[in-house]
Design a protein around this motif. Structure first.
Motif, short mmCIF file in Angstrom:
data_model
loop_
_atom_site.label_atom_id
_atom_site.label_comp_id
_atom_site.label_asym_id
_atom_site.label_seq_id
_atom_site.Cartn_x
_atom_site.Cartn_y
_atom_site.Cartn_z
N ALA A 1 38.44 44.01 40.52
CA ALA A 1 37.79 45.32 40.42
C ALA A 1 36.45 45.22 41.14
O ALA A 1 35.76 44.20 41.03
CB ALA A 1 37.58 45.73 38.97
N ILE A 2 36.10 46.27 41.86
CA ILE A 2 34.83 46.32 42.60
C ILE A 2 34.02 47.48 42.05
O ILE A 2 34.54 48.58 41.88
CB ILE A 2 35.08 46.50 44.10
N SER A 3 32.73 47.22 41.78
CA SER A 3 31.87 48.28 41.24
C SER A 3 31.72 49.39 42.28
O SER A 3 31.82 49.15 43.49
CB SER A 3 30.51 47.71 40.84
N PRO A 4 31.47 50.63 41.83
CA PRO A 4 31.34 51.75 42.76
C PRO A 4 30.27 51.55 43.83
O PRO A 4 30.43 52.00 44.95
CB PRO A 4 30.99 52.94 41.86
N ASP A 5 29.17 50.86 43.49
CA ASP A 5 28.12 50.63 44.48
C ASP A 5 28.38 49.40 45.35
O ASP A 5 27.62 49.10 46.27
CB ASP A 5 26.75 50.52 43.81
N GLY A 6 29.46 48.67 45.05
CA GLY A 6 29.83 47.50 45.84
C GLY A 6 28.97 46.27 45.59
O GLY A 6 29.11 45.26 46.27
N LYS A 7 28.09 46.32 44.59
CA LYS A 7 27.18 45.20 44.33
C LYS A 7 27.79 44.11 43.45
O LYS A 7 27.32 42.98 43.44
CB LYS A 7 25.89 45.70 43.68
N ARG A 8 28.81 44.45 42.68
CA ARG A 8 29.46 43.48 41.79
C ARG A 8 30.97 43.59 41.93
O ARG A 8 31.50 44.63 42.28
CB ARG A 8 29.10 43.77 40.33
N PHE A 9 31.62 42.48 41.61
CA PHE A 9 33.07 42.54 41.49
C PHE A 9 33.52 41.62 40.38
O PHE A 9 32.80 40.70 39.98
CB PHE A 9 33.78 42.27 42.83
N ALA A 10 34.67 41.91 39.85
CA ALA A 10 35.25 41.12 38.76
C ALA A 10 36.61 40.64 39.21
O ALA A 10 37.38 41.39 39.82
CB ALA A 10 35.36 41.95 37.49
N VAL A 11 36.91 39.39 38.92
CA VAL A 11 38.21 38.83 39.25
C VAL A 11 38.75 38.12 38.02
O VAL A 11 38.01 37.46 37.30
CB VAL A 11 38.13 37.90 40.49
N GLN A 12 40.03 38.26 37.80
CA GLN A 12 40.70 37.66 36.65
C GLN A 12 41.57 36.51 37.11
O GLN A 12 42.33 36.64 38.06
CB GLN A 12 41.56 38.70 35.94
N HIS A 13 41.48 35.38 36.41
CA HIS A 13 42.37 34.24 36.69
C HIS A 13 43.77 34.61 36.24
O HIS A 13 43.96 35.04 35.11
CB HIS A 13 41.88 33.00 35.96
N PRO A 14 44.77 34.46 37.10
CA PRO A 14 46.12 34.93 36.76
C PRO A 14 46.78 34.19 35.60
O PRO A 14 47.61 34.77 34.90
CB PRO A 14 46.91 34.75 38.05
N ALA A 15 46.43 32.94 35.36
CA ALA A 15 47.09 32.18 34.29
C ALA A 15 46.35 32.27 32.96
O ALA A 15 46.97 32.44 31.91
CB ALA A 15 47.25 30.72 34.70
N THR A 16 45.03 32.15 33.01
CA THR A 16 44.26 32.10 31.76
C THR A 16 43.75 33.47 31.32
O THR A 16 43.40 33.65 30.16
CB THR A 16 43.04 31.17 31.91
N GLY A 17 43.63 34.41 32.24
CA GLY A 17 43.08 35.72 31.92
C GLY A 17 41.57 35.76 31.95
O GLY A 17 40.97 36.82 31.80
N ALA A 18 40.91 34.60 32.16
CA ALA A 18 39.45 34.56 32.21
C ALA A 18 38.96 35.48 33.33
O ALA A 18 39.54 35.52 34.41
CB ALA A 18 38.97 33.14 32.44
#
Length: 82
Positions: A6-23
């Motif tokens: 997921a990318i924040s609307p202002d493009g300053k942050r993003f979030a990524v999830q590990h596919p196996a652990t969900g972290a």
């Protein structure tokens, strides 16, 4: 399962999830530095930022949370920051 992103609307942050652990790692887009690490109770089905970019939401299946009754409904969890 591919990693969720997921990318924040202002493009300053993003979030990524590990596919196996969900972290989930919340990262600064310009520097790549980790802002926060989040360990959800179960694998998120989706990630999304709020319109103002100050909240990251994760949709998780309540049936996958240990100690919960198996149901078909979902729970929305989020993390906020300044």
């Amino acid at each position: 399962m591919p990693p969720r992103l997921a990318i924040s609307p202002d493009g300053k942050r993003f979030a990524v999830q590990h596919p196996a652990t969900g972290a989930i790692r919340l990262l600064d887009a310009a520097r790549g530095d980790e802002i926060q690490a989040i360990k959800p109770l179960s694998l998120p089905l989706a990630l999304a930022f709020s319109a103002d970019g100050k909240r990251l939401s994760a949709l998780v299946d309540k049936a996958a949370v240990p100690g919960k009754l198996a149901t078909t409904d979902f729970r929305l969890a989020w993390v906020e920051w300044d």
